[in-house]
Motif scaffolding. Structure first.
Motif, PDB file in Angstrom:
ATOM      1  N   LYS A 283       0.633  -1.325  -0.106  1.00  0.00           N
ATOM      2  CA  LYS A 283      -0.143   0.405   0.277  1.00  0.00           C
ATOM      3  C   LYS A 283       0.617   1.108  -0.364  1.00  0.00           C
ATOM      4  O   LYS A 283       0.396   2.573  -1.059  1.00  0.00           O
ATOM      5  CB  LYS A 283      -0.640  -0.085   1.044  1.00  0.00           C
ATOM      6  CG  LYS A 283      -2.162   1.096   1.365  1.00  0.00           C
ATOM      7  CD  LYS A 283      -2.639   1.059   2.363  1.00  0.00           C
ATOM      8  CE  LYS A 283      -3.487   1.482   2.818  1.00  0.00           C
ATOM      9  NZ  LYS A 283      -4.235   2.396   3.759  1.00  0.00           N
ATOM     10  N   SER A 284       2.302   0.940   0.795  1.00  0.00           N
ATOM     11  CA  SER A 284       3.038   2.875   0.770  1.00  0.00           C
ATOM     12  C   SER A 284       4.220   2.533   1.456  1.00  0.00           C
ATOM     13  O   SER A 284       4.487   0.917   1.662  1.00  0.00           O
ATOM     14  CB  SER A 284       2.054   3.363   1.553  1.00  0.00           C
ATOM     15  OG  SER A 284       2.306   3.269   2.970  1.00  0.00           O
ATOM     16  N   VAL A 285       5.716   2.989   0.638  1.00  0.00           N
ATOM     17  CA  VAL A 285       6.967   2.649   0.845  1.00  0.00           C
ATOM     18  C   VAL A 285       6.698   4.118   1.759  1.00  0.00           C
ATOM     19  O   VAL A 285       6.457   5.321   1.421  1.00  0.00           O
ATOM     20  CB  VAL A 285       7.422   3.031   0.357  1.00  0.00           C
ATOM     21  CG1 VAL A 285       8.658   2.858   0.710  1.00  0.00           C
ATOM     22  CG2 VAL A 285       7.275   1.374  -0.804  1.00  0.00           C
ATOM     23  N   ILE A 286       7.060   4.021   3.129  1.00  0.00           N
ATOM     24  CA  ILE A 286       7.604   5.852   3.469  1.00  0.00           C
ATOM     25  C   ILE A 286       9.249   5.443   3.273  1.00  0.00           C
ATOM     26  O   ILE A 286      10.128   4.344   4.734  1.00  0.00           O
ATOM     27  CB  ILE A 286       7.536   5.834   5.455  1.00  0.00           C
ATOM     28  CG1 ILE A 286       5.727   6.454   4.918  1.00  0.00           C
ATOM     29  CG2 ILE A 286       7.533   7.402   5.794  1.00  0.00           C
ATOM     30  CD1 ILE A 286       4.866   6.115   6.358  1.00  0.00           C
ATOM     31  N   TYR A 287       9.886   6.187   3.621  1.00  0.00           N
ATOM     32  CA  TYR A 287      11.608   6.784   3.707  1.00  0.00           C
ATOM     33  C   TYR A 287      12.124   7.206   4.888  1.00  0.00           C
ATOM     34  O   TYR A 287      11.254   7.794   5.388  1.00  0.00           O
ATOM     35  CB  TYR A 287      12.360   7.561   2.201  1.00  0.00           C
ATOM     36  CG  TYR A 287      12.465   6.062   1.316  1.00  0.00           C
ATOM     37  CD1 TYR A 287      13.202   5.133   0.973  1.00  0.00           C
ATOM     38  CD2 TYR A 287      11.281   6.924   0.154  1.00  0.00           C
ATOM     39  CE1 TYR A 287      13.203   4.529  -0.044  1.00  0.00           C
ATOM     40  CE2 TYR A 287      11.537   5.896  -1.196  1.00  0.00           C
ATOM     41  CZ  TYR A 287      12.080   4.929  -1.490  1.00  0.00           C
ATOM     42  OH  TYR A 287      12.687   4.047  -2.396  1.00  0.00           O
TER      43      TYR A 287
ATOM     44  N   GLN B 168       6.528   3.452  -8.845  1.00  0.00           N
ATOM     45  CA  GLN B 168       5.941   4.657  -9.549  1.00  0.00           C
ATOM     46  C   GLN B 168       4.072   4.423  -9.444  1.00  0.00           C
ATOM     47  O   GLN B 168       3.732   5.787  -8.963  1.00  0.00           O
ATOM     48  CB  GLN B 168       6.405   4.300 -11.631  1.00  0.00           C
ATOM     49  CG  GLN B 168       5.467   5.042 -11.797  1.00  0.00           C
ATOM     50  CD  GLN B 168       6.208   5.149 -13.250  1.00  0.00           C
ATOM     51  OE1 GLN B 168       6.786   4.502 -13.901  1.00  0.00           O
ATOM     52  NE2 GLN B 168       4.897   5.165 -14.123  1.00  0.00           N
ATOM     53  N   LYS B 169       3.968   2.953  -9.381  1.00  0.00           N
ATOM     54  CA  LYS B 169       2.849   3.273  -9.134  1.00  0.00           C
ATOM     55  C   LYS B 169       1.874   3.122  -7.689  1.00  0.00           C
ATOM     56  O   LYS B 169       0.647   3.852  -6.795  1.00  0.00           O
ATOM     57  CB  LYS B 169       1.927   1.881  -9.475  1.00  0.00           C
ATOM     58  CG  LYS B 169       1.600   1.552 -10.902  1.00  0.00           C
ATOM     59  CD  LYS B 169       1.490  -0.294 -10.987  1.00  0.00           C
ATOM     60  CE  LYS B 169       1.826  -0.252 -12.117  1.00  0.00           C
ATOM     61  NZ  LYS B 169       1.284  -1.601 -12.806  1.00  0.00           N
ATOM     62  N   LEU B 170       3.024   3.701  -6.907  1.00  0.00           N
ATOM     63  CA  LEU B 170       2.658   4.375  -5.119  1.00  0.00           C
ATOM     64  C   LEU B 170       2.810   5.945  -5.183  1.00  0.00           C
ATOM     65  O   LEU B 170       3.440   6.527  -4.288  1.00  0.00           O
ATOM     66  CB  LEU B 170       3.082   3.639  -4.328  1.00  0.00           C
ATOM     67  CG  LEU B 170       2.967   1.973  -4.192  1.00  0.00           C
ATOM     68  CD1 LEU B 170       3.623   1.535  -2.940  1.00  0.00           C
ATOM     69  CD2 LEU B 170       1.531   2.109  -3.801  1.00  0.00           C
TER      70      LEU B 170
ATOM     71  N   VAL C 257      -4.006   6.004  -6.359  1.00  0.00           N
ATOM     72  CA  VAL C 257      -2.798   5.295  -5.828  1.00  0.00           C
ATOM     73  C   VAL C 257      -3.313   3.765  -5.292  1.00  0.00           C
ATOM     74  O   VAL C 257      -4.149   4.687  -4.449  1.00  0.00           O
ATOM     75  CB  VAL C 257      -1.548   5.935  -4.712  1.00  0.00           C
ATOM     76  CG1 VAL C 257      -0.904   4.896  -4.458  1.00  0.00           C
ATOM     77  CG2 VAL C 257      -0.795   6.634  -5.384  1.00  0.00           C
ATOM     78  N   VAL C 258      -3.782   3.064  -5.853  1.00  0.00           N
ATOM     79  CA  VAL C 258      -4.308   2.130  -5.233  1.00  0.00           C
ATOM     80  C   VAL C 258      -2.860   0.512  -4.947  1.00  0.00           C
ATOM     81  O   VAL C 258      -2.139   0.438  -5.547  1.00  0.00           O
ATOM     82  CB  VAL C 258      -5.083   0.862  -6.155  1.00  0.00           C
ATOM     83  CG1 VAL C 258      -6.440   2.411  -6.200  1.00  0.00           C
ATOM     84  CG2 VAL C 258      -4.296   0.683  -7.278  1.00  0.00           C
TER      85      VAL C 258
END
Length: 271
Positions: A20-24, A36-38, A46-47
């Motif tokens: 669902k998501s990435v947080i650096y 790219q799709k997130l 965004v899905v």
């Protein structure tokens, strides 16, 4: 982490999971790229997405030093996902992981310890094996526990582990009551001398009087990590036959369908 300036990882996972998501981590500095799709600046809607995905971070100015979280990933577990372990696997190309040394890029040989998401039913009875750390040549304890236990009278488990671990002892929880059987080679009444043993082993407990109720440690196992054990995760697997796990209901034995959450000993590279 003694210093790193570039880290590009390929993250793979099975179809029961969606990312669902990435947080650096902001402490990394430099530039980080979302899949790219997130990335809401590139994708309007965004899905959650299927694997694999690429995480890409670069710091062109200096090395980032110190132990830290690199990124936090949020997954959605499919409603029909299989119970059990779903592996999260990381790989990389050698030229994509490097530090800055003497004004040049120098590749880093970076070890990877993969992880997993364990899918369980929220209220179902569970056998849970701990995840612990270990050190070469040292002992480490790991618990096998009962959770959501509404009543059990028999539990016979097969515990399996790899050849780089040896089982030194098993201590059952006295609260269980009933009768407990040690693996024969660890029972001082049957084996002299007792020495650490190889996989697999059987843990066997039975209460012929009544059910034991409540969440508790079932047994504590002490392992010896071999001197030449590979660094990283060494799984501890638990299996059972359906007729060996039951409770008393209406004066008869009734099999229990109990979920198993396997554990591991993560052997650390400690100098």
């Amino acid at each position: 982490n003694s210093g790193i300036a570039s880290l590009k990882l390929r993250v793979s996972f099975d179809s029961d999971l969606k990312l669902k998501s990435v947080i650096y981590n902001g402490a990394l500095g430099g530039q980080s790229m979302l899949p790219q799709k997130l990335d809401s600046s590139i994708t309007d809607h965004v899905v959650p997405i299927s694997g694999p995905v690429v995480l890409n971070w670069y710091n062109g100015a200096e090395n980032t030093v110190g132990d830290m979280v690199f990124a936090t990933l949020t997954f959605v577990v499919d409603e029909n996902a299989l119970f059990g372990s779903h592996n999260i696997t990381l790989t990389y190309n050698e030229d994509d992981v490097y530090c800055l040394a003497h004004g040049t890029e120098e590749n880093i040989d970076l070890a990877v310890v993969n992880g997993k998401i364990r899918v369980i039913g929220e209220e179902s009875p569970k056998i849970v094996v701990d995840d612990v750390t270990g050190i070469r040549g040292k002992e480490t304890e790991i618990n096998i526990s009962l959770q959501n236990n509404t009543g059990i009278a028999s539990l016979k488990l097969l515990v399996s582990f790899d050849s780089e671990l040896k089982l030194k002892s098993v201590v059952y929880n006295d609260v269980l009551g009933g009768q407990k059987m040690l693996p024969q080679l660890l029972d001082p009444n049957k084996t002299d001398p007792v020495v650490p043993i190889d996989s697999p082993v059987i843990l066997n407990w039975y209460n012929g009087i009544e059910n034991t109720v409540g969440d508790m440690v079932f047994a504590t196992l002490t392992f010896v990590v071999c001197d030449n054990a590979s660094f990283g995760e060494h799984a501890i697997f638990v299996t059972y036959d359906e007729d060996d796990v039951f409770c008393f209901a209406h004066e008869t034995e009734e099999n229990i369908d109990i979920a198993v959450i396997d554990g591991s000993i993560n052997v650390l590279n400690v100098h």
